[in-house]
Scaffold this motif. Structure first.
Motif, PDB file in Angstrom:
ATOM      1  N   TRP A  16       0.822  -1.220   0.000  1.00 55.25           N
ATOM      2  CA  TRP A  16       0.000   0.000   0.000  1.00 55.25           C
ATOM      3  C   TRP A  16       0.850   1.261   0.000  1.00 55.25           C
ATOM      4  O   TRP A  16       0.421   2.303  -0.513  1.00 55.25           O
ATOM      5  CB  TRP A  16      -0.950  -0.011   1.191  1.00 55.25           C
ATOM      6  CG  TRP A  16      -1.939  -1.118   1.094  1.00 55.25           C
ATOM      7  CD1 TRP A  16      -2.018  -2.233   1.874  1.00 55.25           C
ATOM      8  CD2 TRP A  16      -2.976  -1.257   0.118  1.00 55.25           C
ATOM      9  NE1 TRP A  16      -3.044  -3.050   1.458  1.00 55.25           N
ATOM     10  CE2 TRP A  16      -3.652  -2.468   0.380  1.00 55.25           C
ATOM     11  CE3 TRP A  16      -3.404  -0.469  -0.952  1.00 55.25           C
ATOM     12  CZ2 TRP A  16      -4.721  -2.911  -0.385  1.00 55.25           C
ATOM     13  CZ3 TRP A  16      -4.465  -0.913  -1.726  1.00 55.25           C
ATOM     14  CH2 TRP A  16      -5.116  -2.118  -1.434  1.00 55.25           C
ATOM     15  N   CYS A  72       3.577   1.531  -1.659  1.00 56.95           N
ATOM     16  CA  CYS A  72       4.266   1.563  -2.955  1.00 56.95           C
ATOM     17  C   CYS A  72       5.735   1.947  -2.787  1.00 56.95           C
ATOM     18  O   CYS A  72       6.240   2.881  -3.430  1.00 56.95           O
ATOM     19  CB  CYS A  72       3.573   2.503  -3.935  1.00 56.95           C
ATOM     20  SG  CYS A  72       2.091   1.785  -4.680  1.00 56.95           S
ATOM     21  N   ASP A 103       1.280   5.150  -8.957  1.00 58.29           N
ATOM     22  CA  ASP A 103       0.095   5.948  -9.229  1.00 58.29           C
ATOM     23  C   ASP A 103      -0.967   5.641  -8.178  1.00 58.29           C
ATOM     24  O   ASP A 103      -0.827   4.706  -7.371  1.00 58.29           O
ATOM     25  CB  ASP A 103      -0.449   5.622 -10.624  1.00 58.29           C
ATOM     26  CG  ASP A 103       0.547   5.952 -11.729  1.00 58.29           C
ATOM     27  OD1 ASP A 103       1.444   6.776 -11.480  1.00 58.29           O
ATOM     28  OD2 ASP A 103       0.415   5.375 -12.830  1.00 58.29           O
ATOM     29  N   ASP A 104      -2.063   6.395  -8.195  1.00 60.03           N
ATOM     30  CA  ASP A 104      -3.123   6.185  -7.212  1.00 60.03           C
ATOM     31  C   ASP A 104      -3.710   4.776  -7.298  1.00 60.03           C
ATOM     32  O   ASP A 104      -4.210   4.251  -6.303  1.00 60.03           O
ATOM     33  CB  ASP A 104      -4.241   7.212  -7.408  1.00 60.03           C
ATOM     34  CG  ASP A 104      -3.818   8.622  -7.009  1.00 60.03           C
ATOM     35  OD1 ASP A 104      -2.813   8.755  -6.278  1.00 60.03           O
ATOM     36  OD2 ASP A 104      -4.491   9.580  -7.430  1.00 60.03           O
ATOM     37  N   ILE A 105      -3.656   4.155  -8.468  1.00 63.14           N
ATOM     38  CA  ILE A 105      -4.248   2.831  -8.653  1.00 63.14           C
ATOM     39  C   ILE A 105      -3.274   1.702  -8.325  1.00 63.14           C
ATOM     40  O   ILE A 105      -3.645   0.525  -8.389  1.00 63.14           O
ATOM     41  CB  ILE A 105      -4.725   2.642 -10.108  1.00 63.14           C
ATOM     42  CG1 ILE A 105      -3.559   2.821 -11.091  1.00 63.14           C
ATOM     43  CG2 ILE A 105      -5.856   3.595 -10.430  1.00 63.14           C
ATOM     44  CD1 ILE A 105      -3.905   2.479 -12.530  1.00 63.14           C
ATOM     45  N   ASP A 106      -2.053   2.031  -7.939  1.00 62.63           N
ATOM     46  CA  ASP A 106      -1.005   1.014  -7.842  1.00 62.63           C
ATOM     47  C   ASP A 106      -0.911   0.345  -6.477  1.00 62.63           C
ATOM     48  O   ASP A 106      -1.181   0.956  -5.434  1.00 62.63           O
ATOM     49  CB  ASP A 106       0.358   1.628  -8.172  1.00 62.63           C
ATOM     50  CG  ASP A 106       0.616   1.703  -9.656  1.00 62.63           C
ATOM     51  OD1 ASP A 106       0.102   0.845 -10.387  1.00 62.63           O
ATOM     52  OD2 ASP A 106       1.334   2.629 -10.088  1.00 62.63           O
TER      53      ASP A 106
END
Length: 411
Positions: free
Chosen positions: A232, A234, A260-263
């Motif tokens: 979470w 990253c 990125d926000d989706i990663d």
């Protein structure tokens, strides 16, 4: 018993691949076999071929090898399967010697460790309830019923952290055992005492980090280093442990992967650089090297979880490759024997900065094999192979269909 009679002609590395099956709404039939062949010429001269189904199992999402035994974590049924491998002139076959339930729910990972009495155990990390399930391994290599259960506790600030989620087990060179708790932002520390696994403490990470996978990295000083992939957060957090008997374990650095926000960060593979400047010559199964450049004494798991035996005179520098699920990228980091570092800013285009495509969708495990990277792309039903240049640059050179892959294990 499931037979595989594919001819063995030609040089190459046979690999087993597992993944999520119909119980998870996905496509894996069980443990499949592939062969990776690398030519003697150009780096692009690489082939990856599917050789058939080795054993029909329900969602074998993790595989660990110990001698002629392979242990399959059946995530959707909550079991561990023991498979015996036999290699004959006509090909490999595998005998399923038995399955046992874990004590807990949703096992995601397992490793073999040797206790302080010299006895082997398999330890499973259970994502569902955050627990560890400890099983004896018989003289015949077959995993037995759970002998211990260490419960999980705690949580974190994110919706996916409403409870504990154990994800990985790593036996250390000094005999201790680490486990990640993705839900509670903890690295839990254990020791053996008269054949029993005892929890002795935890390393607390920043709330919302979500520690996932762990890999030993070779170090130029005493003790050991472990790279922790932060799902979470990253990032990759590096832990430092002292010499044997030293209880001090601490965080020595964290590298931002530029997610990125989706990663979500998912997996790490380590490729060493030899003294001659070539990448991947020393060793590399994707888990890193042994602490201090020596052999692991504590009984770390074989196969995909084993620390690599790195010769004393081998280089301890290299590159770490980390997968980001969402934007489906691979980010390259450098390792100098003490710390990880970015090669360039994450907003800079190219492999040194933002990274490269993983060659499919939702990269799970990334494994270093013979100076190559094999990437399990779960949602695109494929394996991708990356050649690694002398400067560390990864470049896709091959791919093959694979049903919902999550793990690859070289034989």
């Amino acid at each position: 018993m499931v037979m595989d009679t594919t001819p063995q002609g030609g040089d190459g590395i046979d690999m087993l691949v597992g993944g999520f099956g119909p119980l998870n709404g996905q496509n894996s039939r069980g443990v499949e076999r592939y062969r990776l062949v690398r030519g003697v010429g150009e780096a692009d001269d690489v082939a990856l071929d599917h050789l058939g189904l080795l054993a029909s199992l329900a969602s074998p999402t993790w595989l660990a090898r110990e001698g002629d035994m392979v242990y399959a974590v059946l995530e959707n049924t909550g079991e561990i399967a023991s498979l015996r491998l036999v290699r004959e002139t006509g090909g490999w076959h595998a005998v399923v010697e038995g399955t046992v339930p874990v004590r807990g729910s949703g096992p995601t990972h397992a490793a073999v460790a040797v206790d302080d009495c010299g006895v082997r155990h398999l330890i499973a990390a259970n994502y569902g309830d955050g627990s560890l399930s400890v099983h004896g391994v018989g003289a015949d290599g077959v995993v037995g019923a759970a002998e211990q259960w260490l419960d999980g506790e705690g949580g974190g600030p994110l919706p996916a952290q409403q409870g504990p989620h154990a994800h990985w087990v790593l036996p250390l060179p000094d005999g201790r055992v680490l486990s990640t708790d993705l839900g509670a932002d903890r690295i839990r520390v254990h020791r053996w005492s008269d054949g029993r696994l005892v929890r002795t403490g935890a390393v607390r990470l920043k709330p919302g980090t979500g520690p996932r996978d762990m890999h030993l990295l070779p170090t130029r000083s005493d003790g050991w280093r472990v790279a922790v992939v932060d799902e979470w957060g990253c990032g990759v957090t590096v832990l430092r442990g002292g010499a044997a008997g030293d209880d001090d374990i601490r965080v020595v650095g964290t590298v931002d992967l530029g997610g990125d926000d989706i990663d979500q960060a998912a997996s790490l593979a380590y490729v060493p650089i030899s003294r001659g400047g070539k990448v991947g010559d020393t060793a590399g199964d994707g888990t890193g090297g042994t602490a201090g450049g020596g052999k692991v004494d504590g009984g770390a798991a074989s196969g995909a979880d084993a620390a690599v035996d790195v010769a004393v005179d081998a280089a301890i520098e290299g590159f770490a490759y980390v997968g980001l699920r969402g934007s489906d990228r691979i980010v390259t980091l450098s390792w100098d024997g003490e710390s990880l570092a970015r090669l360039d800013h994450p907003w800079i285009a190219g492999w040194r900065g933002r990274g490269i495509s993983c060659g499919g969708g939702r990269p799970r495990q990334i494994l270093a094999v013979d100076g190559l990277l094999v990437v399990c792309n779960e949602t695109s039903d494929s394996l991708a192979v990356m050649a690694v240049g002398a400067d560390g640059e990864p470049r896709q050179v091959a791919s093959v269909d694979a049903p919902s892959p999550t793990v690859v294990l070289p034989l």
